[in-house]
Design an enzyme around this catalytic site. Sequence first.
Site: not given
Length: 375
Positions: A166, A169, A259, A335
């Site tokens: 993504h 990010e 991410h 994350e």
Amino acid sequence: MQITSNFDSGNIRVIDASQADNIQLEIVKDNQSDFYQWFHFKLNNNERCEHTLHLMNAGTSAYTEGWTDYQAVASYDREHWFRVPTEFDGEKLSITLTPEYDSVYFAYFAPYSYERHQDLLHQAQLDIDCQLQVLGQTLDGRDVSVLKVGEEGPNKKVIWVTARQHPGESMAEWFMEGFIDRLLDEDDGVARSLLDSSVFYLVPNMNPDGSVRGHLRTNAIGTNLNREWLEPSMARSPEVFLVREKMLATGVDMFLDIHGDEALPFNFVAGCEGIPAYDAKHQALEEKFKNILLAVTPEFQDDKGYDKDEPGQANLTVGANWVGNNFKCLSYTVEMPFKDNDLLPDRSVGWSDTRSSLFGRDFLTAIYHVVDDLR
């Protein structure tokens, strides 16, 4: 006063910039997609007065919960990014700053430019242990690049790390910069030991097209790469297709997919408990890896995160799930926050590019402590 986003990863549309105290802007959607949240623009020729910038369509962006307690970042030199007062009223995001210099950048998070990406790759290849391999090209004609660090061997583990599926990010590529810097440090005992036992395949940016275009979540034609792993194609998702083919050729003993999360102000990992191949050994590896991270760095926690999938219910189009199931290996989605890490808040910079990079370095220690158990 001028506002522009005509540069690498720029994203903004000006509605009205006639008054410093009521600048109205909107974020542009990813191409051929309804996703939007990433912004990056420059304010020029400003007066030394308070400026209020309203992102008018923030209330219908992809992850509106991401605006709660969020502070935008700004920079005068594109090196040091600091947090600025930001409020969200449910419809618009309002940023307030009295500029100290003639030109100031604003962004959703500290950008990681395509030029810096190229520098990262080509400086790394100068190391005797590193090779830069180009697997093919994206839809916009950019390279899909992987750094191979170390040499294969009959008993060597194969460790893959990918980042920035993504593109908005950007903390994910800052993470990779720290990870790579430490792995190539010949004076670092953890790195040297890991290269004796393992070979690494590292993809610092899985989505260079989306990154340059200023996208939040998709590639050049609006494809969410992290939903393509079950059946990727060169027509829709060449980035995943090429990396997956390389994985099938090398095998995988461990996989990390890096991410950023819009809403949660914590660092955490998401495991593979819902994949069909999940078993007691996999669970034990996951627990050991998390426990090492908890011991290594106070930036990590395991209390807050995503809901765990029910057995057999994992979405195998997601990278970490597909890899974990196909190779029956330790496989995690990592994350990091766009906001701050609530465990160790920093009012000036929040969660930042530098902290992301240091977090990447910490992961090598955790890998070192589980590598002998991978198979």
